[in-house]
Every structure is written in structure tokens, then in C-alpha cells.
Design a protein around this motif. Structure first.
Motif, PDB file in Angstrom:
ATOM      1  N   ALA A  69      53.032 147.907  15.814  1.00 45.31           N
ATOM      2  CA  ALA A  69      52.381 148.413  17.040  1.00 45.31           C
ATOM      3  C   ALA A  69      53.100 149.644  17.622  1.00 45.31           C
ATOM      4  O   ALA A  69      52.992 149.920  18.813  1.00 45.31           O
ATOM      5  CB  ALA A  69      52.276 147.296  18.097  1.00 45.31           C
ATOM      6  N   ASN A  70      53.807 150.359  16.760  1.00 46.54           N
ATOM      7  CA  ASN A  70      54.608 151.532  17.163  1.00 46.54           C
ATOM      8  C   ASN A  70      55.567 151.218  18.318  1.00 46.54           C
ATOM      9  O   ASN A  70      55.826 152.065  19.165  1.00 46.54           O
ATOM     10  CB  ASN A  70      53.701 152.729  17.528  1.00 46.54           C
ATOM     11  CG  ASN A  70      54.497 154.031  17.660  1.00 46.54           C
ATOM     12  OD1 ASN A  70      55.505 154.230  16.983  1.00 46.54           O
ATOM     13  ND2 ASN A  70      54.072 154.912  18.557  1.00 46.54           N
ATOM     14  N   HIS A  71      56.107 149.994  18.327  1.00 45.46           N
ATOM     15  CA  HIS A  71      57.034 149.636  19.407  1.00 45.46           C
ATOM     16  C   HIS A  71      58.443 150.164  19.177  1.00 45.46           C
ATOM     17  O   HIS A  71      59.275 150.108  20.068  1.00 45.46           O
ATOM     18  CB  HIS A  71      57.060 148.119  19.608  1.00 45.46           C
ATOM     19  CG  HIS A  71      55.864 147.600  20.341  1.00 45.46           C
ATOM     20  ND1 HIS A  71      55.799 146.330  20.857  1.00 45.46           N
ATOM     21  CD2 HIS A  71      54.672 148.187  20.641  1.00 45.46           C
ATOM     22  CE1 HIS A  71      54.623 146.145  21.451  1.00 45.46           C
ATOM     23  NE2 HIS A  71      53.919 147.265  21.322  1.00 45.46           N
ATOM     24  N   GLN A  72      58.715 150.614  17.940  1.00 46.60           N
ATOM     25  CA  GLN A  72      60.022 151.210  17.631  1.00 46.60           C
ATOM     26  C   GLN A  72      61.164 150.313  18.126  1.00 46.60           C
ATOM     27  O   GLN A  72      61.963 150.726  18.971  1.00 46.60           O
ATOM     28  CB  GLN A  72      60.108 152.616  18.230  1.00 46.60           C
ATOM     29  CG  GLN A  72      58.938 153.488  17.756  1.00 46.60           C
ATOM     30  CD  GLN A  72      58.718 154.742  18.588  1.00 46.60           C
ATOM     31  OE1 GLN A  72      59.655 155.480  18.870  1.00 46.60           O
ATOM     32  NE2 GLN A  72      57.466 154.996  18.959  1.00 46.60           N
ATOM     33  N   PRO A  73      61.238 149.088  17.563  1.00 47.83           N
ATOM     34  CA  PRO A  73      62.152 148.088  18.124  1.00 47.83           C
ATOM     35  C   PRO A  73      63.589 148.216  17.627  1.00 47.83           C
ATOM     36  O   PRO A  73      64.152 147.257  17.094  1.00 47.83           O
ATOM     37  CB  PRO A  73      61.523 146.775  17.648  1.00 47.83           C
ATOM     38  CG  PRO A  73      60.969 147.126  16.299  1.00 47.83           C
ATOM     39  CD  PRO A  73      60.502 148.566  16.401  1.00 47.83           C
ATOM     40  N   TRP A  74      64.162 149.405  17.779  1.00 46.73           N
ATOM     41  CA  TRP A  74      65.517 149.647  17.259  1.00 46.73           C
ATOM     42  C   TRP A  74      66.358 150.389  18.275  1.00 46.73           C
ATOM     43  O   TRP A  74      65.862 151.087  19.161  1.00 46.73           O
ATOM     44  CB  TRP A  74      65.429 150.452  15.954  1.00 46.73           C
ATOM     45  CG  TRP A  74      64.448 151.593  15.998  1.00 46.73           C
ATOM     46  CD1 TRP A  74      64.498 152.700  16.801  1.00 46.73           C
ATOM     47  CD2 TRP A  74      63.246 151.717  15.216  1.00 46.73           C
ATOM     48  NE1 TRP A  74      63.413 153.523  16.551  1.00 46.73           N
ATOM     49  CE2 TRP A  74      62.627 152.941  15.590  1.00 46.73           C
ATOM     50  CE3 TRP A  74      62.635 150.945  14.239  1.00 46.73           C
ATOM     51  CZ2 TRP A  74      61.428 153.396  15.031  1.00 46.73           C
ATOM     52  CZ3 TRP A  74      61.448 151.402  13.684  1.00 46.73           C
ATOM     53  CH2 TRP A  74      60.852 152.610  14.064  1.00 46.73           C
ATOM     54  N   HIS A  75      67.658 150.228  18.145  1.00 48.22           N
ATOM     55  CA  HIS A  75      68.593 151.035  18.924  1.00 48.22           C
ATOM     56  C   HIS A  75      69.805 151.296  18.034  1.00 48.22           C
ATOM     57  O   HIS A  75      70.321 150.381  17.402  1.00 48.22           O
ATOM     58  CB  HIS A  75      69.016 150.321  20.217  1.00 48.22           C
ATOM     59  CG  HIS A  75      69.806 151.219  21.110  1.00 48.22           C
ATOM     60  ND1 HIS A  75      69.212 152.085  22.025  1.00 48.22           N
ATOM     61  CD2 HIS A  75      71.144 151.438  21.196  1.00 48.22           C
ATOM     62  CE1 HIS A  75      70.155 152.781  22.635  1.00 48.22           C
ATOM     63  NE2 HIS A  75      71.336 152.411  22.148  1.00 48.22           N
ATOM     64  N   PHE A  76      70.222 152.548  17.974  1.00 45.18           N
ATOM     65  CA  PHE A  76      71.335 152.946  17.110  1.00 45.18           C
ATOM     66  C   PHE A  76      72.526 153.314  17.991  1.00 45.18           C
ATOM     67  O   PHE A  76      72.411 154.187  18.849  1.00 45.18           O
ATOM     68  CB  PHE A  76      70.933 154.164  16.261  1.00 45.18           C
ATOM     69  CG  PHE A  76      69.724 153.907  15.399  1.00 45.18           C
ATOM     70  CD1 PHE A  76      69.854 153.374  14.123  1.00 45.18           C
ATOM     71  CD2 PHE A  76      68.442 154.178  15.876  1.00 45.18           C
ATOM     72  CE1 PHE A  76      68.746 153.119  13.334  1.00 45.18           C
ATOM     73  CE2 PHE A  76      67.317 153.928  15.090  1.00 45.18           C
ATOM     74  CZ  PHE A  76      67.473 153.404  13.813  1.00 45.18           C
TER      75      PHE A  76
END
Ligand code: IYR
Length: 230
Positions: A69-76
Motif C-alpha cells: 500500500a506504498n506505506h514504506q514501512p522502513w527506517h534506516f
């Protein structure tokens, strides 16, 4: 931040197209394969620094990955600060001591023999950067209410693949590292409860005497990793 008002569908014309002949396409595909064939997991780093801009641009590339759902569930989280790297190394090595002392089980330890790993992780302090990848189990709208994320491991793993590729393309070496459990990274790096650390990636230049396990040069033949119906 996302707003509930953004939950509407709108179509845009495809912004970029590649016009290539079949021959050109194949040239690109082959050249990319040749480039990727040169990627190795590297365990021996030099302390040569790497600019923040390079790391940031590779993370930007990772952020283009497709996601549920294009939620981009990441953090770097990118770390070059020595004290933080030392804390991460200390805690990761403590987890690895337990793993190699029996937690892993005999079969797993045997499988790792050709890779030559052990509980010592000097690369975690020697490599100039560590990138810790967090998966976001849920997100928050700007009004503070929670929304669910979908296909989180799939999405995050695709973005990690792009990140490793981008770093390799930028001339850097990487090592993926997954001590288990990695809960300690939330407190060291001040990440919220909604996030789960999935990987530590060491990034840098190889040491002059860096080696790779001979076994790493063996890749399954393409015929055995693929099936075509045509
Ligand atoms: N996490 C441990 C063990 C390890 C597991 C696998 I599967 C590897 O391919 C390599 C290592 C470590 O980093 O040593």
C-alpha cells in the motif's frame, strides 16, 4: 506525515519510459549481472571514512522500493559515531556468544563452517558506517491515530536489497548482520516500540588483506534457480 485526507486514488501518466532495443536490453541485463557478480559480503574493513552524502544517497535509493500500500514501512539509522558503534558491537557480540556457544544447535554451526564466522564482530566498530534497518509494524496518521502496515517483511527486504545494490554500485562493501534478538537496538538508537530492528549492515572499504570464504564464490547455476514456461 500521512493524513487520512490523502486516502484517495488519482492516476498520473507514467512519468518515465525506457525505449531500448532488445539487443540493448540484453546488454544492460548482462552488464548488471557482471556488476552484481562482483558483490561479496566482506568481513574485513579498513577504517577509511565514507562521506555521509554517499550513505544518504544509497538510503534514498532504498526508499524508492515498492511496498505494501506504498506505506514504506522502513527506517534506516546510519551510524558513524564511535561510541554508538562500540555499544552495538558489545551487545551484538554478547548475543553471538550465546549463539555460537550452543544456542544455534549443531546443524547450524556446521552449516556456517565454510563461512568461517564466529562470535567476534570487529567490523561493527572498524567499518566507518553501520546502517540499522528498522521495520515499522504500524504507522501513525498526523492526527495521532494508528494505521496498519502490510507485507512489512517483504517490503523491508526489497528495500534492503536495493540498499545493498546501491552501496555496491557506489563502490562500497557491505556485511549483513542479524544478531538475534535485536531488541537492544531500539534503546541504543531511540527507536519507538512500533519499530523492529531487522538488520545491521556494516558499510565501508575493504581492508588491504580482506578475504572472502572460497565457498562464497559458488553460486547455484541459473538452470537450477529458475524454471521457464514459454
Ligand atoms: N548471526 C551469526 C551467525 C550467522 C548466521 C548465518 I545463516 C550466516 O550466514 C552467517 C552468520 C553471525 O553473524 O555470526
Amino acid at each position: 506525515m500521512r493524513s487520512k485526507n490523502d486516502l484517495i486514488y488519482q492516476a498520473l501518466p507514467l512519468p518515465h519510459r525506457n525505449y531500448m532495443t532488445d539487443e540493448d536490453m540484453n546488454k544492460h541485463a548482462k552488464a548488471f549481472f557482471q556488476k552484481m557478480k562482483q558483490r561479496h559480503s566482506v568481513r574485513h574493513y579498513s577504517s577509511q571514512t565514507v562521506s555521509r552524502d554517499v550513505i544518504m544517497n544509497c538510503i534514498r535509493a532504498a526508499g524508492t522500493a515498492p511496498s505494501g500500500a506504498n506505506h514504506q514501512p522502513w527506517h534506516f539509522v546510519a551510524i558513524s559515531e564511535s561510541n554508538l558503534k562500540a555499544q552495538i558491537r558489545e551487545q551484538a557480540e554478547a548475543e553471538e556468544q550465546r549463539f555460537y556457544a550452543g544456542g544455534a544447535g549443531d546443524e547450524w554451526i556446521k552449516a556456517l563452517e565454510p563461512i568461517g564466522t564466529n562470535a567476534q564482530k570487529p567490523h561493527l566498530t572498524i567499518a566507518p558506517w553501520l546502517i540499522v534497518v528498522f521495520a515499522q509494524r504500524w504507522g501513525e496518521f498526523d492526527d495521532g491515530t494508528r494505521y496498519k502496515n502490510y507485507y512489512v517483511p517483504e517490503s523491508v527486504n526489497i528495500s534492503i536489497g536495493i540498499l545493498l545494490t546501491a552501496l555496491h554500485y557506489a563502490g562500497l562493501c557491505t556485511l549483513t548482520h542479524t544478531p538475534n534478538p535485536m531488541k537492544f537496538l531500539n534503546s541504543i538508537l531511540y527507536r519507538p516500540e512500533s519499530e523492529k530492528a531487522t538488520m545491521i549492515i556494516a558499510v565501508g572499504h575493504p581492508a588491504t588483506d580482506a578475504t572472502v570464504p572460497a565457498m562464497a564464490k559458488w553460486k547455484k547455476p541459473t538452470e537450477t534457480i529458475s524454471t521457464f514456461f514459454e
